[in-house]
Design an enzyme around this catalytic site. Structure first.
Site, PDB file in Angstrom:
ATOM      1  N   THR A 125     -11.106 -10.556  -5.720  1.00 27.86           N
ATOM      2  CA  THR A 125      -9.980 -11.005  -4.734  1.00 27.86           C
ATOM      3  C   THR A 125      -9.874 -12.212  -4.157  1.00 27.86           C
ATOM      4  O   THR A 125     -10.749 -13.012  -4.098  1.00 27.86           O
ATOM      5  CB  THR A 125     -10.352  -9.944  -3.563  1.00 27.86           C
ATOM      6  OG1 THR A 125     -10.239  -8.608  -4.047  1.00 27.86           O
ATOM      7  CG2 THR A 125      -9.244  -9.865  -2.583  1.00 27.86           C
ATOM      8  N   GLU A 126      -8.632 -12.779  -4.097  1.00 30.44           N
ATOM      9  CA  GLU A 126      -8.348 -13.979  -3.689  1.00 30.44           C
ATOM     10  C   GLU A 126      -6.969 -13.876  -2.784  1.00 30.44           C
ATOM     11  O   GLU A 126      -6.328 -12.561  -2.471  1.00 30.44           O
ATOM     12  CB  GLU A 126      -7.734 -14.912  -4.809  1.00 30.44           C
ATOM     13  CG  GLU A 126      -8.828 -15.410  -5.668  1.00 30.44           C
ATOM     14  CD  GLU A 126      -8.319 -15.952  -6.529  1.00 30.44           C
ATOM     15  OE1 GLU A 126      -7.237 -16.785  -6.773  1.00 30.44           O
ATOM     16  OE2 GLU A 126      -9.189 -16.460  -7.827  1.00 30.44           O
ATOM     17  N   ASN A 128      -3.916 -14.329  -3.001  1.00 29.71           N
ATOM     18  CA  ASN A 128      -2.872 -14.066  -3.725  1.00 29.71           C
ATOM     19  C   ASN A 128      -3.119 -13.082  -4.893  1.00 29.71           C
ATOM     20  O   ASN A 128      -2.185 -12.713  -5.745  1.00 29.71           O
ATOM     21  CB  ASN A 128      -2.005 -15.003  -4.415  1.00 29.71           C
ATOM     22  CG  ASN A 128      -1.402 -16.151  -3.361  1.00 29.71           C
ATOM     23  OD1 ASN A 128      -0.956 -15.455  -2.145  1.00 29.71           O
ATOM     24  ND2 ASN A 128      -1.533 -17.247  -3.116  1.00 29.71           N
ATOM     25  N   SER A 131      -4.108  -6.316  -4.946  1.00 23.13           N
ATOM     26  CA  SER A 131      -3.646  -5.206  -5.872  1.00 23.13           C
ATOM     27  C   SER A 131      -3.386  -5.674  -7.141  1.00 23.13           C
ATOM     28  O   SER A 131      -3.519  -5.090  -8.283  1.00 23.13           O
ATOM     29  CB  SER A 131      -2.409  -4.387  -5.249  1.00 23.13           C
ATOM     30  OG  SER A 131      -2.888  -3.938  -3.904  1.00 23.13           O
ATOM     31  N   ARG A 242     -15.694   2.936  -9.030  1.00 22.12           N
ATOM     32  CA  ARG A 242     -14.599   3.719  -7.792  1.00 22.12           C
ATOM     33  C   ARG A 242     -15.130   5.144  -7.393  1.00 22.12           C
ATOM     34  O   ARG A 242     -14.961   5.655  -6.122  1.00 22.12           O
ATOM     35  CB  ARG A 242     -13.138   3.660  -8.247  1.00 22.12           C
ATOM     36  CG  ARG A 242     -12.697   2.480  -8.190  1.00 22.12           C
ATOM     37  CD  ARG A 242     -11.169   2.407  -8.768  1.00 22.12           C
ATOM     38  NE  ARG A 242     -10.636   1.274  -8.739  1.00 22.12           N
ATOM     39  CZ  ARG A 242      -9.486   0.603  -9.408  1.00 22.12           C
ATOM     40  NH1 ARG A 242      -8.948   1.436 -10.419  1.00 22.12           N
ATOM     41  NH2 ARG A 242      -8.918  -0.716  -9.105  1.00 22.12           N
ATOM     42  N   GLN A 278     -11.128  29.729  18.356  1.00 21.86           N
ATOM     43  CA  GLN A 278     -10.480  29.666  16.926  1.00 21.86           C
ATOM     44  C   GLN A 278      -9.848  28.512  16.739  1.00 21.86           C
ATOM     45  O   GLN A 278     -10.035  27.906  15.380  1.00 21.86           O
ATOM     46  CB  GLN A 278      -9.693  30.935  16.702  1.00 21.86           C
ATOM     47  CG  GLN A 278      -9.531  31.364  15.449  1.00 21.86           C
ATOM     48  CD  GLN A 278      -8.557  32.610  14.909  1.00 21.86           C
ATOM     49  OE1 GLN A 278      -7.516  32.739  15.695  1.00 21.86           O
ATOM     50  NE2 GLN A 278      -9.263  33.519  14.264  1.00 21.86           N
ATOM     51  N   GLY A 340     -12.237  13.419  24.531  1.00 17.66           N
ATOM     52  CA  GLY A 340     -12.615  12.140  24.978  1.00 17.66           C
ATOM     53  C   GLY A 340     -14.038  11.437  24.681  1.00 17.66           C
ATOM     54  O   GLY A 340     -13.996  10.393  24.538  1.00 17.66           O
ATOM     55  N   GLU A 363     -11.517  -1.912  -3.253  1.00 21.93           N
ATOM     56  CA  GLU A 363     -11.641  -1.481  -4.953  1.00 21.93           C
ATOM     57  C   GLU A 363     -10.343  -0.840  -5.261  1.00 21.93           C
ATOM     58  O   GLU A 363     -10.608   0.004  -6.134  1.00 21.93           O
ATOM     59  CB  GLU A 363     -13.005  -0.516  -4.882  1.00 21.93           C
ATOM     60  CG  GLU A 363     -14.126  -1.487  -4.864  1.00 21.93           C
ATOM     61  CD  GLU A 363     -15.850  -0.916  -5.082  1.00 21.93           C
ATOM     62  OE1 GLU A 363     -15.415  -0.019  -5.952  1.00 21.93           O
ATOM     63  OE2 GLU A 363     -16.622  -1.127  -4.491  1.00 21.93           O
ATOM     64  N   GLY A 364      -9.295  -1.436  -4.806  1.00 16.15           N
ATOM     65  CA  GLY A 364      -7.953  -0.814  -5.305  1.00 16.15           C
ATOM     66  C   GLY A 364      -7.639   0.134  -4.195  1.00 16.15           C
ATOM     67  O   GLY A 364      -8.139   0.961  -3.831  1.00 16.15           O
TER      68      GLY A 364
END
Ligand code: COS
Length: 385
Positions: A125-126, A128, A131, A242, A278, A340, A363-364
């Site tokens: 990853t960078e 730019n 994905s 993945r 329930q 809460g 990872e995508g």
């Protein structure tokens, strides 16, 4: 459910569970609060051979596969996703060496990795290129017996803590995705430094940093595969890893479900424990069903990956998208069941919900997983036509 684990697999699961309960649960809130890398847990995992699960015996590992790794990842994730991310990112960084390394490279690096002596990180990853994995701008220019790297990698899990980095860089800009190559870069290489540590919403025990390459010279023997194979190295690595992200989803969701059930048995409203209503039971029933469905898919896909099947891209993406969307839903519902109290840091589910969010992103992204699955369907239909 009985997943018919072998004795060895049960042993891995039980050992990981024991480490998670004894070493992780007591300090997870503090690790999260202080944003501290879990070195003590990493050392325990190393002593228990957990880093060698998926590494062949000839390189000092246990010689098991993706399925056994998923069992360990699931148990750690049940306790703390920050810890499990630090552990699983090590496998992500190791796959390029395992899948594409030469014998010499494997002998040089895998025994230390299997023993947990040196941690690994994967750097694709960078700014730019996320994905759009082919948008990498970091360059590697050949200079005699070396490659010279320039550029910055962003959001690298284990960045700064790891000693071995598998890095994707461009060796031929004119060839697009086919112009990328993969390299092993060691901490301490001249011209290799680290940028700021990121402050994150969740998985705060995991460390995320920039990697900065400024005329960083690395020997040409550190290239993985051939020049131009970098994109394939990255894609095949992600295909392997993945399903492990899916296992993280199953683990964190199981952890949140356990907390919600425990709380609902104790919390009294209108004169009864809320688990007797329930409305609450139906929420818990859906959560439990979703966790089990995801577990069944993740286990089936991990076993499929281990079968040596060539086409694992679609199945791996399915396990990731299904189990991590489930994890976001189940952790959110656990907070809802606990009301809460669920929102307060006194209980672990608010952290689990914050932590789970990253699983739909890294990872995508889950949108990218759907693209990958969709494209596989198109290809399969074209083959049949
Ligand atoms: N295995 C082998 N080859 C693959 C592959 C895979 N899983 N996925 C793609 N390829 C090949 C394609 O066959 C194609 O080869 P040719 O050029 O020879 O036809 C090439 O790679 C480009 O593939 P494609 O056209 O599908 O690429 P796109 O530009 O559409 O990019 C990708 C789509 C695959 C990059 C995208 O779907 C993806 O996975 N992005 C996420 C990346 C990611 O996970 N980032 C997170 C950072 S790392 S933690």
């Amino acid at each position: 459910m009985n997943y018919f684990l072998t004795e060895e697999q049960q042993m891995i699961r039980d050992l990981a569970r024991q480490i998670a309960e004894e070493k992780v649960v007591p300090q997870r809130a503090e690790l999260d609060e202080k944003e501290e890398f879990p070195w003590e847990v990493m050392k325990t995992l190393a002593q228990s051979d957990m880093f060698g699960i998926f590494i062949p015996e000839e390189f000092g590992g246990l010689g098991m596969g993706s399925f056994e790794l998923c069992l360990a990842v699931e148990e750690l994730s049940r306790a703390c996703l920050g810890v499990s991310t630090s552990y699983a990112a090590n496998a992500l960084g190791t796959y390029p060496i395992l899948l594409f390394g030469t014998e010499e490279q494997k002998e040089r690096f895998l025994p230390d990795i299997a023993a947990g002596r040196r941690l690994v990180a994967f750097a694709l990853t960078e700014a730019n290129a996320g994905s759009d994995a082919a948008g990498v701008q970091t360059t590697a220019v050949k200079d005699g017996d070396h490659y010279v790297l320039n550029g910055t990698k962003q959001w690298i899990t284990n960045g700064g803590e790891a000693e071995i980095y598998t890095v994707i860089a461009i060796t031929d800009r004119t060839r697009g995705a086919r112009g990328a190559s993969a390299f092993i870069v060691e901490k301490g290489a001249p011209g290799f430094s680290f940028g700021k540590k990121e402050k994150k919403m969740g998985i705060r025990a995991s460390v995320t940093r920039e990697l900065i390459f400024e005329d960083c010279r690395i020997p040409k023997e550190n290239m993985l595969g051939r020049e131009g194979m970098g994109f394939i190295v990255a894609m095949k690595t992600l295909d392997q890893s993945r399903v492990g992200v899916g296992a993280q989803g199953v683990g964190v969701a199981q952890g949140a479900l356990d907390e919600a059930v425990k709380f609902a048995r104790q919390r009294v409203q209108f004169g009864k424990p809320i688990i007797s209503f329930q409305a609450v039971q139906h929420m818990l029933a859906d959560m439990a069903t979703q966790v089990e469905a995801a577990r069944a898919l993740v286990y089936a896909v991990a076993r499929y990956v281990d079968s040596g099947a060539k086409e694992i891209t679609k199945a791996s993406a399915m396990a990731k998208v299904f189990a991590t969307d489930m994890a976001m839903k189940v952790t959110t519902d656990a907070v809802q069941v606990m009301g809460g109290s669920g929102y307060m840091r006194e209980y672990p589910v608010e952290k689990m919900m914050r932590d789970a969010k990253i699983l739909q992103i890294y990872e995508g992204t889950n949108q990218i997983q759907r693209n990958v699955i969709g494209q596989a369907l198109v290809r399969e239909a074209a083959r049949k036509a």
